[in-house]
Enzyme design. Structure first.
Site, short mmCIF file in Angstrom:
data_model
loop_
_atom_site.label_atom_id
_atom_site.label_comp_id
_atom_site.label_asym_id
_atom_site.label_seq_id
_atom_site.Cartn_x
_atom_site.Cartn_y
_atom_site.Cartn_z
N LYS A 161 62.65 25.17 47.97
CA LYS A 161 62.47 26.08 49.12
C LYS A 161 63.56 27.14 49.15
O LYS A 161 63.28 28.32 49.32
CB LYS A 161 62.52 25.29 50.45
CG LYS A 161 61.47 24.22 50.60
CD LYS A 161 61.58 23.52 51.94
CE LYS A 161 62.86 22.74 52.13
NZ LYS A 161 63.08 21.63 51.20
N ARG B 274 61.34 21.10 60.75
CA ARG B 274 61.24 19.87 59.98
C ARG B 274 60.55 18.76 60.78
O ARG B 274 60.37 17.67 60.26
CB ARG B 274 62.64 19.40 59.61
CG ARG B 274 63.05 19.74 58.18
CD ARG B 274 64.40 19.11 57.96
NE ARG B 274 64.77 18.97 56.60
CZ ARG B 274 65.55 19.82 55.92
NH1 ARG B 274 65.97 20.91 56.48
NH2 ARG B 274 65.89 19.54 54.68
N ARG C 289 71.40 19.27 41.01
CA ARG C 289 71.72 20.45 41.82
C ARG C 289 73.23 20.56 41.99
O ARG C 289 73.91 19.59 42.27
CB ARG C 289 71.04 20.35 43.18
CG ARG C 289 71.53 21.42 44.15
CD ARG C 289 70.57 21.73 45.25
NE ARG C 289 70.39 20.63 46.18
CZ ARG C 289 69.54 20.68 47.22
NH1 ARG C 289 68.80 21.76 47.42
NH2 ARG C 289 69.43 19.66 48.03
N ARG D 149 76.35 18.11 46.36
CA ARG D 149 76.37 17.88 47.81
C ARG D 149 76.40 16.39 48.11
O ARG D 149 75.74 15.61 47.43
CB ARG D 149 75.10 18.49 48.43
CG ARG D 149 75.24 19.96 48.75
CD ARG D 149 73.93 20.62 49.08
NE ARG D 149 73.08 19.90 50.03
CZ ARG D 149 71.90 20.36 50.46
NH1 ARG D 149 71.45 21.52 50.03
NH2 ARG D 149 71.18 19.67 51.31
N ARG E 278 66.22 10.74 52.41
CA ARG E 278 65.72 12.07 52.82
C ARG E 278 64.23 12.20 52.50
O ARG E 278 63.49 12.83 53.25
CB ARG E 278 66.53 13.17 52.13
CG ARG E 278 67.96 13.23 52.65
CD ARG E 278 68.83 14.14 51.83
NE ARG E 278 68.48 15.53 51.98
CZ ARG E 278 68.86 16.49 51.15
NH1 ARG E 278 69.62 16.20 50.11
NH2 ARG E 278 68.50 17.72 51.36
P1 ADP Z 1 65.39 22.89 48.51
O1 ADP Z 1 65.91 24.15 49.14
O2 ADP Z 1 63.90 22.72 48.67
O3 ADP Z 1 66.15 21.66 48.89
P2 ADP Z 1 66.50 24.04 46.03
O4 ADP Z 1 65.94 25.43 46.03
O5 ADP Z 1 67.95 23.91 46.36
O6 ADP Z 1 65.58 23.05 46.93
O7 ADP Z 1 66.22 23.41 44.58
C1 ADP Z 1 66.66 22.07 44.26
C2 ADP Z 1 67.20 22.05 42.82
O8 ADP Z 1 66.13 22.27 41.89
C3 ADP Z 1 68.24 23.15 42.55
O9 ADP Z 1 69.23 22.62 41.67
C4 ADP Z 1 67.43 24.26 41.89
O10 ADP Z 1 68.25 25.05 41.03
C5 ADP Z 1 66.35 23.47 41.12
N1 ADP Z 1 65.07 24.15 41.07
C6 ADP Z 1 64.49 24.93 42.03
N2 ADP Z 1 63.26 25.36 41.63
C7 ADP Z 1 63.04 24.82 40.41
C8 ADP Z 1 61.95 24.88 39.45
N3 ADP Z 1 60.82 25.56 39.71
N4 ADP Z 1 62.10 24.18 38.29
C9 ADP Z 1 63.22 23.46 38.06
N5 ADP Z 1 64.28 23.38 38.88
C10 ADP Z 1 64.19 24.04 40.04
P1 AMP Z 2 68.75 21.32 53.65
O1 AMP Z 2 69.90 22.18 53.23
O2 AMP Z 2 67.59 22.12 54.20
O3 AMP Z 2 68.31 20.36 52.55
O4 AMP Z 2 69.26 20.43 54.88
C1 AMP Z 2 70.32 19.50 54.70
C2 AMP Z 2 70.37 18.57 55.91
O5 AMP Z 2 70.63 19.32 57.11
C3 AMP Z 2 69.11 17.77 56.21
O6 AMP Z 2 68.98 16.60 55.42
C4 AMP Z 2 69.30 17.47 57.72
O7 AMP Z 2 70.23 16.43 57.91
C5 AMP Z 2 69.93 18.77 58.22
N1 AMP Z 2 68.90 19.74 58.65
C6 AMP Z 2 68.64 20.96 58.11
N2 AMP Z 2 67.63 21.57 58.75
C7 AMP Z 2 67.21 20.70 59.72
C8 AMP Z 2 66.18 20.71 60.71
N3 AMP Z 2 65.34 21.75 60.83
N4 AMP Z 2 66.06 19.64 61.53
C9 AMP Z 2 66.89 18.59 61.44
N5 AMP Z 2 67.87 18.49 60.52
C10 AMP Z 2 68.03 19.54 59.65
#
Ligand code: ADP
Ligand code: AMP
Length: 213
Positions: free
Chosen positions: A13, A88, A127, A160, A171
């Protein structure tokens, strides 16, 4: 244009939301990034959010909704925004919807980045995030030019705390219980679009821009 990104943690995302924000010149709003910035700055909000985040749990709706509603009324949001990680839960989506209705506005697209659970744990363990600017990398798919260092700002890259395997499993459970129902919520509103998130990130982006135009 107002866009919501849906998908499991690690579905991509944030990766896609940043590219959407650049292309359509709208702000990228990530509640996770807002919480992490507060943790880094040692604020009360950050301290409270951290207790939930470290367990892979959701931060309570009341707190999350407050920071999101404060953010979307800022001047840079007049042409829209891309929300990443919000809503969420159904109550969060309902509050956002009610707020937008008051202003005669609505969410135009909910983009569901679809990635099966099997791929998620692998993705999250690879990541790496910049402690300073929030840029994300992947050890295999998106490696930084210099190991452990952010290409954009030169600061340190970290795994992280909530990307450790046990926390990721929690999660994912929270995602299925509380966030996945939003797919039906936005389908009922006629704005849900799903894309395959398992393919190369530029191909995911192409599928999204085909939808957004
Ligand atoms: P989210 O925001 O949904 O938690 P991220 O955008 O941070 O996810 O992506 C999670 C991990 O996967 C990151 O390390 C990112 O670089 C990698 N990633 C994102 N999109 C792809 C893809 N299409 N193919 C492979 N790896 C990806
Ligand atoms: P993210 O960076 O989107 O993966 O979010 C990391 C963490 O932040 C999540 O696992 C939750 O603990 C908290 N968080 C982020 N956005 C929300 C939301 N909309 N509602 C509740 N918790 C959130």
């Amino acid at each position: 244009m107002k866009i919501v990104m849906l998908g499991a943690p690690g579905a991509g995302k944030g990766t896609q939301a940043k590219m959407i924000a650049d292309k359509y010149e709208i702000p990228h709003i990530s509640t996770g990034d807002i919480f992490r910035a507060n943790i880094k700055n040692g604020t009360e909000l950050g301290k409270e959010a951290k207790t939930y985040m470290d367990q892979g749990a959701l931060v309570p709706d009341e707190l999350t909704v407050r920071i999101l509603l404060d953010r979307v009324v800022k001047a840079d949001c007049t042409n829209g925004y891309v929300l990443d990680g919000f809503p969420r839960t159904i109550p969060q989506a309902e509050v956002l919807d009610a707020k937008l209705s008051e202003m005669n506005e609505k969410i135009d697209y909910a983009i569901n980045v679809d990635v099966p659970d099997e791929n998620i744990v692998r993705r999250m363990s690879g990541r790496r995030a910049c402690v300073n600017c929030g840029a994300t990398y992947h050890l295999v798919h998106v490696p930084p030019k210099k190991e452990g260092i952010c290409d954009k700002c030169g600061n340190e890259l970290i795994l992280r705390d909530d990307d450790k395997e046990e926390t990721v499993k929690n999660r994912l459970k929270v995602y299925h219980d509380q966030t996945q129902p939003l797919i039906d919520f936005y389908t009922a509103k006629g704005v849900l679009k799903s894309v395959d998130g398992t393919v190369d990130m530029m191909d995911v982006f192409k599928a999204i821009t085909d939808i957004l135009g």
